[in-house]
Write an enzyme that holds these catalytic residues in place. Structure first.
Site, PDB file in Angstrom:
ATOM      1  N   ASP A  67      44.896  60.020 -33.951  1.00 17.14           N
ATOM      2  CA  ASP A  67      44.556  59.983 -35.373  1.00 17.14           C
ATOM      3  C   ASP A  67      45.739  60.453 -36.222  1.00 17.14           C
ATOM      4  O   ASP A  67      46.200  61.593 -36.079  1.00 17.14           O
ATOM      5  CB  ASP A  67      43.341  60.887 -35.607  1.00 17.14           C
ATOM      6  CG  ASP A  67      42.836  60.787 -37.022  1.00 17.14           C
ATOM      7  OD1 ASP A  67      42.301  59.727 -37.361  1.00 17.14           O
ATOM      8  OD2 ASP A  67      43.012  61.749 -37.789  1.00 17.14           O
ATOM      9  N   THR A 100      44.682  56.263 -41.759  1.00 16.99           N
ATOM     10  CA  THR A 100      45.666  57.304 -42.055  1.00 16.99           C
ATOM     11  C   THR A 100      47.031  56.986 -41.428  1.00 16.99           C
ATOM     12  O   THR A 100      48.058  57.295 -42.004  1.00 16.99           O
ATOM     13  CB  THR A 100      45.186  58.683 -41.577  1.00 16.99           C
ATOM     14  OG1 THR A 100      45.038  58.665 -40.167  1.00 16.99           O
ATOM     15  CG2 THR A 100      43.881  59.072 -42.208  1.00 16.99           C
ATOM     16  N   THR A 101      47.007  56.350 -40.266  1.00 20.57           N
ATOM     17  CA  THR A 101      48.281  55.986 -39.640  1.00 20.57           C
ATOM     18  C   THR A 101      48.925  54.839 -40.427  1.00 20.57           C
ATOM     19  O   THR A 101      50.120  54.879 -40.742  1.00 20.57           O
ATOM     20  CB  THR A 101      48.055  55.550 -38.172  1.00 20.57           C
ATOM     21  OG1 THR A 101      47.269  56.546 -37.525  1.00 20.57           O
ATOM     22  CG2 THR A 101      49.355  55.380 -37.433  1.00 20.57           C
ATOM     23  N   ASP A 396      35.932  59.076 -38.107  1.00 21.25           N
ATOM     24  CA  ASP A 396      36.505  57.855 -38.705  1.00 21.25           C
ATOM     25  C   ASP A 396      35.434  56.788 -38.841  1.00 21.25           C
ATOM     26  O   ASP A 396      35.321  56.108 -39.860  1.00 21.25           O
ATOM     27  CB  ASP A 396      37.643  57.296 -37.819  1.00 21.25           C
ATOM     28  CG  ASP A 396      38.926  58.098 -37.985  1.00 21.25           C
ATOM     29  OD1 ASP A 396      38.834  59.255 -38.443  1.00 21.25           O
ATOM     30  OD2 ASP A 396      40.010  57.573 -37.644  1.00 21.25           O
TER      31      ASP A 396
HETATM   32  N1  LIG Z   1      41.586  44.361 -31.237  1.00 24.32           N
HETATM   33  C1  LIG Z   1      42.482  44.552 -32.187  1.00 24.32           C
HETATM   34  N2  LIG Z   1      43.563  43.769 -32.269  1.00 24.32           N
HETATM   35  C2  LIG Z   1      44.487  43.969 -33.212  1.00 24.32           C
HETATM   36  N3  LIG Z   1      44.460  44.931 -34.113  1.00 24.32           N
HETATM   37  C3  LIG Z   1      43.417  45.742 -34.089  1.00 24.32           C
HETATM   38  C4  LIG Z   1      42.370  45.615 -33.134  1.00 24.32           C
HETATM   39  N4  LIG Z   1      41.479  46.598 -33.365  1.00 24.32           N
HETATM   40  C5  LIG Z   1      41.936  47.288 -34.422  1.00 24.32           C
HETATM   41  N5  LIG Z   1      43.098  46.786 -34.873  1.00 24.32           N
HETATM   42  C6  LIG Z   1      43.961  47.225 -35.976  1.00 24.32           C
HETATM   43  O1  LIG Z   1      44.480  48.506 -35.718  1.00 24.32           O
HETATM   44  C7  LIG Z   1      44.814  49.106 -36.967  1.00 24.32           C
HETATM   45  C8  LIG Z   1      44.291  50.503 -37.016  1.00 24.32           C
HETATM   46  O2  LIG Z   1      44.934  51.289 -36.050  1.00 24.32           O
HETATM   47  P1  LIG Z   1      44.679  52.849 -35.930  1.00 24.32           P
HETATM   48  O3  LIG Z   1      43.210  53.095 -35.931  1.00 24.32           O
HETATM   49  O4  LIG Z   1      45.459  53.332 -34.787  1.00 24.32           O
HETATM   50  O5  LIG Z   1      45.318  53.417 -37.217  1.00 24.32           O
HETATM   51  P2  LIG Z   1      44.697  53.696 -38.641  1.00 24.32           P
HETATM   52  O6  LIG Z   1      43.295  53.196 -38.717  1.00 24.32           O
HETATM   53  O7  LIG Z   1      45.652  53.184 -39.629  1.00 24.32           O
HETATM   54  O8  LIG Z   1      44.749  55.282 -38.709  1.00 24.32           O
HETATM   55  P3  LIG Z   1      43.779  56.361 -38.046  1.00 24.32           P
HETATM   56  O9  LIG Z   1      42.721  55.634 -37.280  1.00 24.32           O
HETATM   57  O10 LIG Z   1      44.697  57.149 -37.196  1.00 24.32           O
HETATM   58  O11 LIG Z   1      43.227  57.113 -39.197  1.00 24.32           O
HETATM   59  C9  LIG Z   1      44.167  48.266 -38.050  1.00 24.32           C
HETATM   60  O12 LIG Z   1      45.145  47.521 -38.716  1.00 24.32           O
HETATM   61  C10 LIG Z   1      43.221  47.375 -37.271  1.00 24.32           C
HETATM   62  O13 LIG Z   1      43.037  46.135 -37.896  1.00 24.32           O
HETATM   63 MG   LIG Z   2      41.810  53.743 -37.322  1.00 25.20          MG
END
Ligand SMILES: Nc1ncnc2c1ncn2[C@@H]1O[C@H](COP(=O)(O)OP(=O)(O)OP(=O)(O)O)[C@@H](O)[C@H]1O
Ligand SMILES: [Mg+2]
Length: 568
Positions: A67, A100-101, A396
């Site tokens: 996260d 957040t990332t 989340d």
């Molecule tokens: N199966 C998938 N294929 C491609 N991208 C995906 C898939 N599942 C989720 N994502 C993408 O991953 C990204 C989110 O990644 P991640 O959850 O690591 O980071 P975040 O949501 O930005 O931050 P955090 O969850 O740490 O608060 C989004 O852009 C989402 O669309």
């Molecule tokens: Mg996320």
């Protein structure tokens, strides 16, 4: 700090000795570098194929997470510009819960691209203007593809909850966990006209090691990490009638200092008898109300416990104030301050109240409430670190479900909306006069850092993937994104990877705001600290900027991460 007068005579002293200043390009370069380092730290954890980080604090406590907000909170950044990126991850966490990332990765890309524009002699204020206009457009384009949904459609809510868990350690159990999350939020949502309001505090999250993630449950009521006060009381009560009391079932001390002289045992006995009578009187009021369970925010005297247990009433004491509010929402009881005001109509109800052993502790479950407006998610996992990460992922997920219930519009994931907005912004930027056009183009490029990073992290070829994505989007396939689990560019909606539009909007706003703020800075003045500069502070800062340092050499002046150097 001093400055020369125009004629080079007397220096004008403005700041205390030891204070320092970096100006112009040097300051910009420094700040941008710090921001980029922060983005680099979290970049590798973006997406389902992203890696986790192990963070060790000064006491040796270990956190393993993916996260963004948690990573940045734990590393305790000190560089002022870098702190701004930490702040946007925190705000994004508070506002929408997820993304957040992405917010930090996007801000890092905006800074990197601004740097290249600055070297091409584009003035920072022009970049800021261009970025801001492009951000506004980006949000407009995102809302164009945002699809409205029925806010309480559990099917869609589940897909959204599941998508947010795809990128976390709990991915394998996302099916069962997302059911729990959706059911809990739908249960506590309050309809207000056409809209829904959700207070996530109404979902109490309790975690306990032991068992596996699959053993996590949704309790339609409240779980209290307290025991029943007296061994003689029932440990389970069906069809419970619950009294919530926020006054002590004890004899309160007098406020004035008084002295009672007791001269013989008889006097002593009658004194104690009187006390017992008062306690009995209190308990009689509880019994009179018809309550079978007493949940008390304050203490319960031993004697009162005895009378309650004799009457077959189950009681718990010292319940937290926040839990009392939740209990009232879950059971429909009214919190009573004066026992004289306790009547049957004030009691709440639940199918049962039971004390159960959870690992080494005994907890009281108030469950089976009929229309609970407050519920508990009891999370389980084999070890403390895993259950902690399950809690963060569930947070989340709770937040994204809340986001869409309150603002029911969705977009696809996998870099699809970012690429769509980037393509549109590129076309639109041509209408801009002057160098703002360059900034807008760079904004579009920065948006593509999301699909680029997702594919990089998945070991796919970033250039091939991005070009294929762009070309498909150009043909009007606006839901096309990168499904990194399948390793191909495809329609993300049919892969059930969907996210709230609110999260995407927040990412764009937060990242643009932070990047613009950093770009506009051309002067960093650090006031003197009483202690001397920490060793190695020269790493990223010019000499004398030590007050902000504290990093080992080479960490770009970001303080407070001495242990993390070799880890990232
Ligand atoms: N199966 C998938 N294929 C491609 N991208 C995906 C898939 N599942 C989720 N994502 C993408 O991953 C990204 C989110 O990644 P991640 O959850 O690591 O980071 P975040 O949501 O930005 O931050 P955090 O969850 O740490 O608060 C989004 O852009 C989402 O669309
Ligand atoms: Mg996320």
């Amino acid at each position: 700090m001093s400055a020369q007068t125009p004629k080079g005579n007397l220096p004008v002293v403005l700041l205390k000795d030891g204070a320092s200043e970096t100006k112009g390009r040097e300051a910009q370069k420094n700040n941008i570098a710090a921001g980029k380092i922060i983005a680099d730290i979290v970049r590798s954890s973006l997406g389902p194929r992203g890696m986790d980080k192990m963070l060790v604090d000064s006491l040796g406590d270990v956190t393993i997470t993916n996260d963004g907000a948690t990573i940045l909170k734990e590393i305790d950044v000190q560089h002022p510009a870098a702190k701004m990126l930490v702040e946007i991850s925190k705000t994004t966490d508070n506002e929408v819960g997820d993304g957040t990332t992405s917010a930090v990765v996007l801000a890092g890309a905006l800074l990197e691209n601004a740097e290249s524009l600055i070297t091409q002699d584009v003035h920072p204020t022009v970049i800021v203007d261009g970025y801001k206009k492009a951000a506004k457009k980006a949000k407009q384009y995102l809302s164009e593809i945002g699809e409205n949904i029925t806010p309480n459609d559990k099917n869609i809510l589940k897909k959204i909850a599941k998508t947010s868990m795809q990128t976390k350690l709990v991915r394998k159990d996302s099916d069962s966990l997302s059911d729990l999350v959706v059911n809990s939020i739908v249960s506590v949502a309050v309809k207000d006209g056409e809209k829904f309001n959700v207070d996530i505090d109404d979902v109490k999250v309790e975690k306990k090691t032991g068992g596996s993630i699959k053993d996590s449950t949704l309790v339609k009521g409240i779980v209290l990490d307290k025991e029943v006060v007296h061994s003689g009381m029932p440990k389970k009560t069906n069809e419970a009638k619950i009294a919530l009391i926020n006054t002590a079932l004890e004899i309160s001390k007098t406020e004035t200092d008084a002295k009672i002289n007791i001269n013989n045992p008889q006097q002593m006995k009658s004194f104690l008898d009187e006390e017992n009578k008062m306690l009995k009187n209190m308990v009689d009021k509880v019994i009179g109300s018809g309550a079978t369970v007493v949940l008390c925010q304050k203490g319960i005297d031993d004697m009162a416990q005895h009378y309650l247990s004799k009457a077959g009433i189950m009681a718990v004491r010292r319940v937290k104030e926040s839990d009392m509010t939740k209990l009232a929402k879950a059971t429909g009881a009214r919190i009573v301050t004066n026992l004289d005001d306790l009547f049957e109509k004030d009691l709440g109800s639940s199918e049962n109240v039971e004390e159960r052993k959870i690992e080494e502790d005994r907890w009281v479950f108030v469950e089976g409430c009929r229309h609970p407006k407050s519920v508990t998610l009891l999370l389980r996992a084999g070890s403390q670190r895993v259950v902690d990460e399950v809690e963060r992922s569930v947070h989340d997920s709770i937040m994204v479900v809340r986001d869409v219930m309150e603002f029911p519009s969705i977009v696809a994931g996998g870099g699809s909306p970012e690429t769509y907005a980037a393509t549109k912004i590129r076309n639109w930027s041509k209408s801009l006069e002057g160098r703002e056009q360059l900034a807008a183009e760079k904004f579009a490029e920065s948006l593509e850092s999301i699909p680029l990073t997702l594919s990089e992290n998945a070991g796919m070829d970033p250039i091939d993937t991005l070009t294929s994505l762009r070309s498909k989007q150009n043909k009007g396939e606006k839901w096309t994104g990168i499904d990194v689990m399948k390793g191909r560019v495809t329609n993300m909606k049919s892969s059930d990877i969907i996210e709230p539009l609110a999260v995407k909007n927040q990412i764009v706003s937060a990242a643009t705001e932070a990047a613009c703020m950093i770009i506009r800075i051309d002067d960093v003045i650090a006031t003197a600290k009483s202690a001397g500069p920490p060793p190695g502070a020269e790493g990223g800062m010019p000499p004398g900027m030590g007050g902000m340092g504290g990093m080992p050499p080479g960490m770009g002046g970001m303080g407070g991460m001495p242990d993390m150097g070799g880890m990232m």
